[in-house]
Design a protein around this motif. Sequence first.
Motif, PDB file in Angstrom:
ATOM      1  N   THR A  48      36.227  40.365  35.657  1.00 57.03           N
ATOM      2  CA  THR A  48      37.275  39.306  36.364  1.00 57.03           C
ATOM      3  C   THR A  48      36.476  38.562  37.510  1.00 57.03           C
ATOM      4  O   THR A  48      35.662  39.499  38.108  1.00 57.03           O
ATOM      5  CB  THR A  48      38.619  39.615  36.932  1.00 57.03           C
ATOM      6  OG1 THR A  48      39.250  38.511  37.192  1.00 57.03           O
ATOM      7  CG2 THR A  48      38.589  40.609  37.751  1.00 57.03           C
ATOM      8  N   THR A  49      36.631  37.273  37.573  1.00 56.57           N
ATOM      9  CA  THR A  49      36.112  36.716  38.831  1.00 56.57           C
ATOM     10  C   THR A  49      37.211  36.347  40.067  1.00 56.57           C
ATOM     11  O   THR A  49      36.968  35.606  40.962  1.00 56.57           O
ATOM     12  CB  THR A  49      35.361  35.386  38.668  1.00 56.57           C
ATOM     13  OG1 THR A  49      36.347  34.594  37.924  1.00 56.57           O
ATOM     14  CG2 THR A  49      34.093  35.852  37.654  1.00 56.57           C
ATOM     15  N   GLN A  50      38.385  36.988  39.915  1.00 64.97           N
ATOM     16  CA  GLN A  50      39.452  36.576  40.770  1.00 64.97           C
ATOM     17  C   GLN A  50      39.085  37.002  42.271  1.00 64.97           C
ATOM     18  O   GLN A  50      39.572  36.362  43.115  1.00 64.97           O
ATOM     19  CB  GLN A  50      40.697  37.702  40.566  1.00 64.97           C
ATOM     20  CG  GLN A  50      41.869  37.642  41.236  1.00 64.97           C
ATOM     21  CD  GLN A  50      43.203  38.341  40.836  1.00 64.97           C
ATOM     22  OE1 GLN A  50      42.806  39.377  39.887  1.00 64.97           O
ATOM     23  NE2 GLN A  50      44.060  38.250  41.518  1.00 64.97           N
ATOM     24  N   ALA A  51      38.309  38.291  42.539  1.00 67.66           N
ATOM     25  CA  ALA A  51      37.896  38.325  43.998  1.00 67.66           C
ATOM     26  C   ALA A  51      37.122  37.036  44.465  1.00 67.66           C
ATOM     27  O   ALA A  51      37.358  36.991  45.587  1.00 67.66           O
ATOM     28  CB  ALA A  51      37.275  39.727  43.902  1.00 67.66           C
ATOM     29  N   PHE A  52      36.277  36.692  43.769  1.00 65.67           N
ATOM     30  CA  PHE A  52      35.510  35.504  44.232  1.00 65.67           C
ATOM     31  C   PHE A  52      36.392  34.213  44.402  1.00 65.67           C
ATOM     32  O   PHE A  52      36.184  33.527  45.317  1.00 65.67           O
ATOM     33  CB  PHE A  52      34.400  35.113  43.166  1.00 65.67           C
ATOM     34  CG  PHE A  52      33.267  36.163  43.110  1.00 65.67           C
ATOM     35  CD1 PHE A  52      32.204  36.198  43.972  1.00 65.67           C
ATOM     36  CD2 PHE A  52      33.566  37.304  42.035  1.00 65.67           C
ATOM     37  CE1 PHE A  52      31.426  37.226  43.883  1.00 65.67           C
ATOM     38  CE2 PHE A  52      32.550  38.088  42.035  1.00 65.67           C
ATOM     39  CZ  PHE A  52      31.310  38.065  42.879  1.00 65.67           C
ATOM     40  N   GLY A  53      37.408  34.108  43.627  1.00 69.09           N
ATOM     41  CA  GLY A  53      38.320  33.037  43.775  1.00 69.09           C
ATOM     42  C   GLY A  53      39.086  33.031  44.966  1.00 69.09           C
ATOM     43  O   GLY A  53      39.292  32.180  45.766  1.00 69.09           O
ATOM     44  N   GLU A  54      39.425  34.337  45.284  1.00 65.56           N
ATOM     45  CA  GLU A  54      40.133  34.513  46.710  1.00 65.56           C
ATOM     46  C   GLU A  54      39.232  34.355  47.853  1.00 65.56           C
ATOM     47  O   GLU A  54      39.848  33.912  48.860  1.00 65.56           O
ATOM     48  CB  GLU A  54      40.809  36.038  46.594  1.00 65.56           C
ATOM     49  CG  GLU A  54      41.905  36.171  45.437  1.00 65.56           C
ATOM     50  CD  GLU A  54      42.183  37.761  45.485  1.00 65.56           C
ATOM     51  OE1 GLU A  54      41.577  38.444  46.301  1.00 65.56           O
ATOM     52  OE2 GLU A  54      43.101  38.130  44.702  1.00 65.56           O
ATOM     53  N   ILE A  55      38.291  34.649  47.665  1.00 69.10           N
ATOM     54  CA  ILE A  55      37.077  34.397  48.656  1.00 69.10           C
ATOM     55  C   ILE A  55      36.910  32.943  49.039  1.00 69.10           C
ATOM     56  O   ILE A  55      37.136  32.690  50.449  1.00 69.10           O
ATOM     57  CB  ILE A  55      35.849  35.070  48.457  1.00 69.10           C
ATOM     58  CG1 ILE A  55      35.833  36.768  48.543  1.00 69.10           C
ATOM     59  CG2 ILE A  55      34.651  34.867  49.534  1.00 69.10           C
ATOM     60  CD1 ILE A  55      34.771  37.423  47.965  1.00 69.10           C
TER      61      ILE A  55
END
Length: 280
Positions: A48-55
């Motif tokens: 998932t790329t969720q962490a990058f979206g949150e950043i």
Amino acid sequence: MAETRRSPRTPLTYVLRIIVIAYLGLLVAWPVFLVGWNAFHVPDVGFTTQAFGEIFSDPQMMHAIQLTCIAAVVATLINLVFGVSISMLLVRTEFPGKRILSAMIDLPLSVSPIVVGLALVLVYGGREGWLGPALESVGIQVIFATPGIILATAFVSLPLVIREVIPVLEEIGTEQEQAAASLGASTWQTFWRITLPGIKWAVIYGVVLTLARSLGEFGAVKVVSGNVLGQTRTATLAVEEKYLNFDQQGAYAVAFLLASVSVICILVVFVLRARGARVR
């Protein structure tokens, strides 16, 4: 043109290659791969790329990344100018104390970054620093502000440009520079048209290494910045903060971004240099 003779390959040669590859793999490649893996992979969820979206949606995190980029770029420009100047001074001139100056250049590589940060506080600190009170009296704050972060970053990455440029300057010698001077070229004309093209790739490599080192600086920056959220917190400090607060996914994502920029810079320089060699 005489062909270069290669030494015969023996079983020992292959054994040494395997040892070197394994060493680099375990020390460098594998840890970097794990950072990338954990940045994208979440247990029981998958990739998932969720962490990058949150950043990228977090203003404070974006401020930390922006501050890191500003400090790294400014420190790199400072070390580019002074690095080339010091290299020219050490190679092209003789003066008392030359060996002492050359030895001092390697000081940032041998001293702990924490010590560097404390030394900067002693010099530029607002209360007890040698220069801090005078600077703050005219409205310039160094420690716990962006200038202190830039100073710390520039200090720890100082030798990288110099140690790349000096060997190349020694190798190209002074014959072409003397010929240009004999034809009436000024000092600046000689530097821009003769010296700089000769050390171009050394300067580029030094700049890339300096930028990569500056992006990842942690110890000295932590001491002089104060780690104030949204003001003096850099991306590397944010990695620690996220990891200690059990946001490991976010910590890995920020670390992956920083590592990716450094790796991409090195790869771009490698490709450009390879193309330039083929053209010649």
